[in-house]
Motif scaffolding. Structure first.
Motif, PDB file in Angstrom:
ATOM      1  N   ARG A  35       0.834  -1.213   0.000  1.00 17.14           N
ATOM      2  CA  ARG A  35       0.000   0.000   0.000  1.00 17.14           C
ATOM      3  C   ARG A  35       0.863   1.254   0.000  1.00 17.14           C
ATOM      4  O   ARG A  35       0.631   2.192  -0.767  1.00 17.14           O
ATOM      5  CB  ARG A  35      -0.928  -0.001   1.224  1.00 17.14           C
ATOM      6  CG  ARG A  35      -1.781   1.259   1.321  1.00 17.14           C
ATOM      7  CD  ARG A  35      -2.657   1.272   2.550  1.00 17.14           C
ATOM      8  NE  ARG A  35      -1.936   1.168   3.812  1.00 17.14           N
ATOM      9  CZ  ARG A  35      -1.281   2.179   4.392  1.00 17.14           C
ATOM     10  NH1 ARG A  35      -1.227   3.366   3.827  1.00 17.14           N
ATOM     11  NH2 ARG A  35      -0.664   1.990   5.551  1.00 17.14           N
ATOM     12  N   GLN A  36       1.878   1.276   0.842  1.00 18.18           N
ATOM     13  CA  GLN A  36       2.727   2.457   0.945  1.00 18.18           C
ATOM     14  C   GLN A  36       3.535   2.684  -0.329  1.00 18.18           C
ATOM     15  O   GLN A  36       3.740   3.835  -0.733  1.00 18.18           O
ATOM     16  CB  GLN A  36       3.648   2.349   2.157  1.00 18.18           C
ATOM     17  CG  GLN A  36       2.890   2.502   3.458  1.00 18.18           C
ATOM     18  CD  GLN A  36       3.761   2.307   4.688  1.00 18.18           C
ATOM     19  OE1 GLN A  36       4.816   1.674   4.633  1.00 18.18           O
ATOM     20  NE2 GLN A  36       3.303   2.844   5.814  1.00 18.18           N
ATOM     21  N   GLN A  38       2.517   2.137  -3.215  1.00 18.83           N
ATOM     22  CA  GLN A  38       1.576   2.719  -4.169  1.00 18.83           C
ATOM     23  C   GLN A  38       1.197   4.157  -3.794  1.00 18.83           C
ATOM     24  O   GLN A  38       0.486   4.827  -4.534  1.00 18.83           O
ATOM     25  CB  GLN A  38       0.298   1.877  -4.239  1.00 18.83           C
ATOM     26  CG  GLN A  38       0.511   0.508  -4.828  1.00 18.83           C
ATOM     27  CD  GLN A  38      -0.753  -0.332  -4.808  1.00 18.83           C
ATOM     28  OE1 GLN A  38      -1.848   0.158  -4.530  1.00 18.83           O
ATOM     29  NE2 GLN A  38      -0.605  -1.614  -5.110  1.00 18.83           N
ATOM     30  N   GLY A  39       1.634   4.603  -2.635  1.00 17.62           N
ATOM     31  CA  GLY A  39       1.317   5.948  -2.175  1.00 17.62           C
ATOM     32  C   GLY A  39      -0.150   6.109  -1.813  1.00 17.62           C
ATOM     33  O   GLY A  39      -0.697   7.209  -1.895  1.00 17.62           O
ATOM     34  N   ARG A  40      -0.767   5.025  -1.382  1.00 16.09           N
ATOM     35  CA  ARG A  40      -2.199   5.059  -1.060  1.00 16.09           C
ATOM     36  C   ARG A  40      -2.403   5.101   0.445  1.00 16.09           C
ATOM     37  O   ARG A  40      -1.585   4.623   1.216  1.00 16.09           O
ATOM     38  CB  ARG A  40      -2.890   3.844  -1.663  1.00 16.09           C
ATOM     39  CG  ARG A  40      -2.814   3.904  -3.192  1.00 16.09           C
ATOM     40  CD  ARG A  40      -3.378   2.707  -3.847  1.00 16.09           C
ATOM     41  NE  ARG A  40      -4.828   2.631  -3.636  1.00 16.09           N
ATOM     42  CZ  ARG A  40      -5.532   1.551  -3.923  1.00 16.09           C
ATOM     43  NH1 ARG A  40      -4.948   0.476  -4.418  1.00 16.09           N
ATOM     44  NH2 ARG A  40      -6.834   1.544  -3.718  1.00 16.09           N
ATOM     45  N   THR A  41      -3.525   5.666   0.844  1.00 20.75           N
ATOM     46  CA  THR A  41      -3.846   5.764   2.263  1.00 20.75           C
ATOM     47  C   THR A  41      -4.658   4.541   2.699  1.00 20.75           C
ATOM     48  O   THR A  41      -5.246   3.830   1.870  1.00 20.75           O
ATOM     49  CB  THR A  41      -4.676   7.021   2.561  1.00 20.75           C
ATOM     50  OG1 THR A  41      -5.939   6.903   1.904  1.00 20.75           O
ATOM     51  CG2 THR A  41      -3.946   8.286   2.104  1.00 20.75           C
ATOM     52  N   ARG A  43      -7.424   4.747   4.174  1.00 26.67           N
ATOM     53  CA  ARG A  43      -8.813   5.071   3.829  1.00 26.67           C
ATOM     54  C   ARG A  43      -9.133   4.652   2.395  1.00 26.67           C
ATOM     55  O   ARG A  43     -10.180   4.080   2.121  1.00 26.67           O
ATOM     56  CB  ARG A  43      -9.074   6.562   4.021  1.00 26.67           C
ATOM     57  CG  ARG A  43     -10.527   6.950   3.807  1.00 26.67           C
ATOM     58  CD  ARG A  43     -10.817   8.400   4.185  1.00 26.67           C
ATOM     59  NE  ARG A  43     -10.367   8.792   5.505  1.00 26.67           N
ATOM     60  CZ  ARG A  43     -10.978   8.476   6.652  1.00 26.67           C
ATOM     61  NH1 ARG A  43     -12.060   7.740   6.624  1.00 26.67           N
ATOM     62  NH2 ARG A  43     -10.504   8.885   7.807  1.00 26.67           N
ATOM     63  N   GLU A  44      -8.233   4.942   1.457  1.00 22.72           N
ATOM     64  CA  GLU A  44      -8.455   4.580   0.053  1.00 22.72           C
ATOM     65  C   GLU A  44      -8.586   3.070  -0.113  1.00 22.72           C
ATOM     66  O   GLU A  44      -9.501   2.579  -0.783  1.00 22.72           O
ATOM     67  CB  GLU A  44      -7.301   5.078  -0.825  1.00 22.72           C
ATOM     68  CG  GLU A  44      -7.226   6.567  -0.974  1.00 22.72           C
ATOM     69  CD  GLU A  44      -5.934   7.044  -1.621  1.00 22.72           C
ATOM     70  OE1 GLU A  44      -5.961   8.164  -2.151  1.00 22.72           O
ATOM     71  OE2 GLU A  44      -4.914   6.323  -1.592  1.00 22.72           O
ATOM     72  N   VAL A  45      -7.666   2.344   0.498  1.00 18.97           N
ATOM     73  CA  VAL A  45      -7.665   0.886   0.343  1.00 18.97           C
ATOM     74  C   VAL A  45      -8.835   0.264   1.082  1.00 18.97           C
ATOM     75  O   VAL A  45      -9.477  -0.655   0.574  1.00 18.97           O
ATOM     76  CB  VAL A  45      -6.312   0.280   0.786  1.00 18.97           C
ATOM     77  CG1 VAL A  45      -6.346  -1.235   0.730  1.00 18.97           C
ATOM     78  CG2 VAL A  45      -5.181   0.823  -0.087  1.00 18.97           C
ATOM     79  N   LEU A  78      -5.628  -3.543  -3.784  1.00 18.81           N
ATOM     80  CA  LEU A  78      -4.251  -3.111  -4.034  1.00 18.81           C
ATOM     81  C   LEU A  78      -3.781  -3.477  -5.442  1.00 18.81           C
ATOM     82  O   LEU A  78      -2.679  -3.096  -5.845  1.00 18.81           O
ATOM     83  CB  LEU A  78      -3.305  -3.752  -3.007  1.00 18.81           C
ATOM     84  CG  LEU A  78      -3.426  -3.259  -1.574  1.00 18.81           C
ATOM     85  CD1 LEU A  78      -2.645  -4.161  -0.628  1.00 18.81           C
ATOM     86  CD2 LEU A  78      -2.938  -1.816  -1.472  1.00 18.81           C
TER      87      LEU A  78
END
Length: 130
Positions: A35-36, A38-41, A43-45, A78
């Protein structure tokens, strides 16, 4: 007597003896790393996986066991194959057990692909999940 420090995702067995790998921690670490990267939070995932933010956070921290259904949902959110997540976890467990991780590409196949230019990317460009 001196005791060795425990690695990430490891704990002592019930009698305080041998080190034991805790799978939920390893799975959580691999998911968080993916997840990190991908630069995603969270909350998004969590929204994409249809799981509560708090629960996903607990899974990533190794505090909750993810069912196979939940793990599949998180992996889909993801866009990472579950087999790759499980492979990375397996490799981490093997390292904790002191085993060598075998190369999954037979040497003769790798050599033939390298000479034919069959791989689109070199091995150094292939990144592990975690």
């Amino acid at each position: 007597m001196r005791t060795a420090a425990l690695g990430v995702g490891e704990t002592r067995d019930a009698r305080g003896g041998a080190r034991m790998v805790v799978l939920r921690r390893e799975i959580g670490d691999v998911l968080r790393d993916a997840r990190q990267r991908q630069g995603r939070t969270l909350r998004e995932v969590s929204s994409a996986a249809r799981v509560s933010l708090g629960y996903l956070s607990e899974v990533e921290r190794g505090q909750k066991e993810a069912s196979s259904e939940l793990l599949n949902s998180i992996c889909e959110a993801l866009d990472v194959p579950m087999s790759l997540v499980l492979r990375e976890v397996s490799d981490r467990v093997a390292v904790a057990e002191g085993l060598l991780i075998p190369d999954t590409v037979p040497a003769d196949l790798a050599a033939s692909l390298a000479t034919d230019g069959g791989w689109a990317r070199s091995r150094s460009e292939l990144a592990a999940i975690g």
